[in-house]
Design a protein around this motif. Structure first.
Motif, PDB file in Angstrom:
ATOM      1  N   GLU A 140      -6.437  -6.355  -3.495  1.00 42.58           N
ATOM      2  CA  GLU A 140      -5.586  -6.411  -2.308  1.00 42.58           C
ATOM      3  C   GLU A 140      -4.126  -6.436  -2.725  1.00 42.58           C
ATOM      4  OE1 GLU A 140      -6.383  -9.932   0.139  1.00 42.58           O
ATOM      5  OE2 GLU A 140      -7.355 -10.771  -1.619  1.00 42.58           O
ATOM      6  N   THR A 141      -3.289  -6.024  -1.805  1.00 42.11           N
ATOM      7  CA  THR A 141      -1.849  -6.196  -1.989  1.00 42.11           C
ATOM      8  C   THR A 141      -1.415  -7.171  -0.912  1.00 42.11           C
ATOM      9  OG1 THR A 141      -1.750  -3.899  -2.650  1.00 42.11           O
ATOM     10  CG2 THR A 141       0.339  -4.970  -2.153  1.00 42.11           C
ATOM     11  N   LEU A 142      -0.643  -8.193  -1.316  1.00 39.48           N
ATOM     12  CA  LEU A 142      -0.261  -9.220  -0.347  1.00 39.48           C
ATOM     13  C   LEU A 142       1.141  -8.951   0.199  1.00 39.48           C
ATOM     14  CD1 LEU A 142      -1.559 -12.331  -2.331  1.00 39.48           C
ATOM     15  CD2 LEU A 142      -2.780 -10.994  -0.618  1.00 39.48           C
ATOM     16  N   GLN A 143       1.343  -9.250   1.460  1.00 41.23           N
ATOM     17  CA  GLN A 143       2.663  -9.093   2.094  1.00 41.23           C
ATOM     18  C   GLN A 143       3.445 -10.358   1.811  1.00 41.23           C
ATOM     19  OE1 GLN A 143       3.591  -6.411   3.677  1.00 41.23           O
ATOM     20  NE2 GLN A 143       1.782  -5.373   4.433  1.00 41.23           N
ATOM     21  N   VAL A 144       4.137 -10.390   0.646  1.00 45.69           N
ATOM     22  CA  VAL A 144       4.819 -11.628   0.273  1.00 45.69           C
ATOM     23  C   VAL A 144       6.324 -11.595   0.563  1.00 45.69           C
ATOM     24  CG1 VAL A 144       3.150 -12.364  -1.442  1.00 45.69           C
ATOM     25  CG2 VAL A 144       4.949 -10.786  -2.119  1.00 45.69           C
ATOM     26  N   GLY A 145       6.846 -10.479   0.946  1.00 40.76           N
ATOM     27  CA  GLY A 145       8.268 -10.379   1.261  1.00 40.76           C
ATOM     28  C   GLY A 145       9.070  -9.955   0.044  1.00 40.76           C
ATOM     29  N   GLU A 146      10.083  -9.116   0.269  1.00 45.78           N
ATOM     30  CA  GLU A 146      10.888  -8.589  -0.842  1.00 45.78           C
ATOM     31  C   GLU A 146      11.673  -9.706  -1.513  1.00 45.78           C
ATOM     32  OE1 GLU A 146      13.143  -5.090  -0.292  1.00 45.78           O
ATOM     33  OE2 GLU A 146      11.526  -4.048   0.753  1.00 45.78           O
ATOM     34  N   PRO A 147      11.932  -9.674  -2.805  1.00 51.93           N
ATOM     35  CA  PRO A 147      11.728  -8.501  -3.653  1.00 51.93           C
ATOM     36  C   PRO A 147      10.364  -8.470  -4.337  1.00 51.93           C
ATOM     37  CG  PRO A 147      12.903 -10.162  -4.888  1.00 51.93           C
ATOM     38  CD  PRO A 147      12.656 -10.747  -3.517  1.00 51.93           C
ATOM     39  N   PHE A 148       9.479  -9.361  -3.948  1.00 52.88           N
ATOM     40  CA  PHE A 148       8.238  -9.464  -4.719  1.00 52.88           C
ATOM     41  C   PHE A 148       7.116  -8.585  -4.184  1.00 52.88           C
ATOM     42  CE2 PHE A 148      10.443 -13.536  -5.419  1.00 52.88           C
ATOM     43  CZ  PHE A 148      10.692 -13.349  -6.770  1.00 52.88           C
ATOM     44  N   VAL A 149       6.294  -8.200  -5.128  1.00 59.35           N
ATOM     45  CA  VAL A 149       5.080  -7.454  -4.793  1.00 59.35           C
ATOM     46  C   VAL A 149       3.944  -8.208  -5.452  1.00 59.35           C
ATOM     47  CG1 VAL A 149       3.830  -5.289  -5.140  1.00 59.35           C
ATOM     48  CG2 VAL A 149       6.317  -5.261  -4.838  1.00 59.35           C
ATOM     49  N   SER A 150       2.902  -8.506  -4.714  1.00 52.80           N
ATOM     50  CA  SER A 150       1.774  -9.241  -5.305  1.00 52.80           C
ATOM     51  C   SER A 150       0.502  -8.452  -5.081  1.00 52.80           C
ATOM     52  CB  SER A 150       1.651 -10.613  -4.638  1.00 52.80           C
ATOM     53  OG  SER A 150       0.395 -11.169  -4.946  1.00 52.80           O
ATOM     54  N   LYS A 151      -0.190  -8.184  -6.190  1.00 53.00           N
ATOM     55  CA  LYS A 151      -1.510  -7.551  -5.998  1.00 53.00           C
ATOM     56  C   LYS A 151      -2.568  -8.436  -6.643  1.00 53.00           C
ATOM     57  CE  LYS A 151      -1.167  -4.345  -9.849  1.00 53.00           C
ATOM     58  NZ  LYS A 151      -1.217  -3.009 -10.331  1.00 53.00           N
ATOM     59  N   VAL A 152      -3.746  -8.400  -6.047  1.00 53.38           N
ATOM     60  CA  VAL A 152      -4.850  -9.228  -6.529  1.00 53.38           C
ATOM     61  C   VAL A 152      -5.918  -8.290  -7.065  1.00 53.38           C
ATOM     62  CG1 VAL A 152      -6.580 -10.942  -5.880  1.00 53.38           C
ATOM     63  CG2 VAL A 152      -4.327 -10.976  -4.796  1.00 53.38           C
ATOM     64  N   VAL A 153      -6.291  -8.512  -8.321  1.00 54.20           N
ATOM     65  CA  VAL A 153      -7.342  -7.675  -8.909  1.00 54.20           C
ATOM     66  C   VAL A 153      -8.486  -8.569  -9.369  1.00 54.20           C
ATOM     67  CG1 VAL A 153      -5.787  -5.840  -9.672  1.00 54.20           C
ATOM     68  CG2 VAL A 153      -6.298  -7.740 -11.213  1.00 54.20           C
ATOM     69  N   ARG A 154      -9.651  -7.981  -9.441  1.00 53.82           N
ATOM     70  CA  ARG A 154     -10.819  -8.723  -9.929  1.00 53.82           C
ATOM     71  C   ARG A 154     -11.227  -8.158 -11.276  1.00 53.82           C
ATOM     72  NH1 ARG A 154     -10.762  -8.953  -4.657  1.00 53.82           N
ATOM     73  NH2 ARG A 154     -11.162 -10.979  -3.712  1.00 53.82           N
ATOM     74  N   GLU A 155     -11.549  -9.068 -12.192  1.00 56.48           N
ATOM     75  CA  GLU A 155     -11.933  -8.656 -13.541  1.00 56.48           C
ATOM     76  C   GLU A 155     -13.236  -9.349 -13.913  1.00 56.48           C
ATOM     77  OE1 GLU A 155      -8.508  -9.816 -15.872  1.00 56.48           O
ATOM     78  OE2 GLU A 155      -7.441  -7.980 -15.334  1.00 56.48           O
ATOM     79  N   PRO A 156     -14.004  -8.749 -14.822  1.00 52.46           N
ATOM     80  CA  PRO A 156     -15.236  -9.419 -15.236  1.00 52.46           C
ATOM     81  C   PRO A 156     -14.919 -10.745 -15.929  1.00 52.46           C
ATOM     82  CG  PRO A 156     -14.783  -7.497 -16.606  1.00 52.46           C
ATOM     83  CD  PRO A 156     -13.820  -7.447 -15.475  1.00 52.46           C
ATOM     84  N   ILE A 157     -15.854 -11.693 -15.867  1.00 52.13           N
ATOM     85  CA  ILE A 157     -15.600 -13.011 -16.461  1.00 52.13           C
ATOM     86  C   ILE A 157     -15.720 -12.966 -17.984  1.00 52.13           C
ATOM     87  CG2 ILE A 157     -16.482 -15.379 -16.616  1.00 52.13           C
ATOM     88  CD1 ILE A 157     -17.277 -15.188 -13.684  1.00 52.13           C
TER      89      ILE A 157
END
Ligand code: NDP
Length: 508
Positions: A140-157
């Protein structure tokens, strides 16, 4: 062994070399200890195979292989499409060998051919399901407000130790391996020492699919020698366990060294609540199915049957009639509806609970070990019902894990909820009523992970499976089951590359 019913392929296979070996780093390896475990047919108690028994050194070799395989990235960083394609091939192969798996499962676990077929089909469906959903998995990409961009990724454990029981040997292997592999983990599977055979066959099939060495490993052996080293290792990142609650507690204690992720699918004492307004025939049919399918060796068995007082007497009478018709026999025999218990130890345990029950309640049917023609040396027991059981009695509180039903009367909805929730377990519950609002109210009030309304034991791959309270931690199946095999990472970026000036400016 039942000479008539086991195919010549299976007879030859049982004498083949891989049976004695472990699958480590893409090869079948002798155990370092050279020790063997005798595997029996529960219908005859004859030894059908001798499998290798892993020692700590073998398990460490499997962990080393899985660690290297994970760190190399060949599998863990492969595309979702590649992993999906592999899982579909596993499903195709199991399907192509369906009859073999069915025979091996019945021979090793005792369950009827019909039950084994259901399990093998369930295993196929599990691999297909995770093959499908891993393709669509997104971050997902989160709406965190400029100037930041936040993306959430899933990785194997990482490296996953997977410890499974004897009641659904192949199906449990599929529930563990499919989501773990879909997510990109590497795996070490430890089947029950009682039922290792379908896992061995599964790994022979997996071997033909050319996975990178070390991605999947099989360590047959005992809980102490093969299971515990997995749980204690700091190189294992996750333990997924299905089995008894007491073992689950030990696993939590032994896994603290590196605070590995732990998911536990444990025991139950599930309530099946029958209200007077339920569809009578449906409720009666499900009441027997809920406890006697798979010989009652089911974590979510409807082992506490709560029946509303206004129908109690007649329902109990009809329940006894229906139960007495269940045909107990060798799982291979045409017409057998309930097979033997998995081993002599389980038979002893169930008989001990029946003795306790005789002190605590009224034995209404069954209660005996079956001996004589057709039952000579196997672990056969009659489907058993205790009625008028006090909800606090041991047979109503403790998991028996066999075909023993405790029937408890209740008067009101509130009383039914109170009794149903009065348990250290919280896995599942059934509710039979014609009143939709009442079904919702009761379903909401019950402290369990799964409720069934006007049905029982419908296990849907698409939905979460797991328990409240001492029935476990975490969920299997569905997207929830996939999440259990993934770490979540937040990656924060900025559109404005600039210093903070935190320490270079005067405080305001
Ligand atoms: P266990 O919980 O002992 O076994 C489940 C798995 O855990 C097996 O592979 C077992 O190995 C392994 N194991 C045992 N001890 C350890 C340990 N210290 N560390 C790591 N792994 C371990 O179940 P059992 O088969 O002995 O059955 C006991 C009771 O558990 C049953 O009577 C039933 O009540 C309950 N049970 C519940 C199940 C469920 O689905 N909820 C399933 C099966 C059992 P191994 O068997 O090879 O020694």
């Amino acid at each position: 062994m039942d000479e008539i019913n086991v195919s010549s392929f299976i007879k030859k296979w049982l004498a083949s070399k891989n049976i004695e070996k472990l699958y480590i780093n893409g090869r079948w390896e002798e155990t370092k200890s050279k020790k063997r475990i005798k595997v029996k047919n529960p219908a005859t108690n004859e030894v059908i195979a001798e499998v290798g028994s892993a020692s700590k050194v073998d398990v460490e070799a499997a962990i080393y292989a899985a660690r290297n395989a994970f760190d190399s990235g060949e599998w863990s960083k492969s595309s979702a499409y590649e992993r999906s394609s592999l899982l579909n091939k596993v499903a195709d192969k199991i399907e192509a060998h369906l009859n073999e798996f069915v025979e091996i499962e019945t021979l090793n676990n005792g369950k009827t051919l019909k039950e084994s077929k259901g399990d093998v089909e369930g295993a196929v469906a599990t691999f297909r399901y995770y093959a499908a959903i891993i393709i669509g998995a997104t971050g997902e990409t989160l709406q965190v407000g400029e100037p930041f961009v936040s993306k959430v990724v899933r990785e194997p454990i990482g490296v996953c130790g997977q410890i499974i029981p004897w009641n659904y040997p192949l199906l449990m292997a599929a529930w563990k391996l499919a989501p773990a592999l879909a997510a990109g983990n590497t795996c070490i599977l430890k089947p029950s020492e009682v039922t290792p055979l379908t896992s061995i066959r599964l790994f022979e099939i997996l071997e033909t699919l050319s996975l990178p060495p070390g991605v999947i490993n099989l360590v047959n052996g005992t809980g102490n020698n093969a299971g515990q080293p997995l749980v204690e290792s700091n190189e294992v990142d996750k333990i997924a366990f299905t089995g008894g609650t007491e073992t689950g507690k030990k696993i939590m204690q032994h896994s603290v060294g590196n605070l590995k992720k732990v998911s536990l699918e444990l025991g139950g004492k599930s309530a099946n609540v029958i209200f007077a307004d339920a569809d009578y025939e449906t409720a009666l049919d499900h009441a027997t199915f809920a406890i006697f399918n798979n010989s009652g060796e089911v974590c979510s068995a409807g082992s506490r049957l709560l029946v509303q007082k206004s129908i109690y007497e007649q329902f109990v009478k009809d329940l006894i009639v229906a139960t007495k018709k269940i045909k107990v026999g060798n799982g291979f025999k045409q017409g057998s509806q309930m097979g033997p218990l998995v081993n002599e130890q389980q038979l002893k345990k169930v008989k001990a609970y029946i003795d306790i029950g005789k002190q605590e309640a009224t034995l209404a049917c069954g209660g005996n070990q079956l001996i004589g023609e057709g039952y000579e040396k196997g672990n056969f027991i009659e489907p058993t019902i205790f009625i008028d059981v006090d909800p606090r009695a041991r047979i109503a509180q403790e998991e028996i894990f066999g075909p023993v039903l405790t029937v408890i009367p209740f008067e009101t909805e509130a009383e039914a909820i109170k009794i149903a929730n009065d348990s250290p377990y919280g896995l599942a519950a059934g509710i039979f009523t014609d009143d939709g609002s009442k079904a919702e109210r009761v379903s909401t009030a019950l402290r369990v992970g799964v409720t069934w309304i006007n049905t029982y034991e419908q296990n849907l791959i698409e939905g979460p499976w797991g328990g409240y309270k001492e029935s476990g931690i975490g969920r299997e199946l569905g997207t929830y089951g996939l999440e259990e095999y993934m770490e979540v990472k937040q990656m924060i970026n900025t559109l404005k590359v600039e210093p903070t000036n935190w320490f270079t400016h005067e405080n305001e």
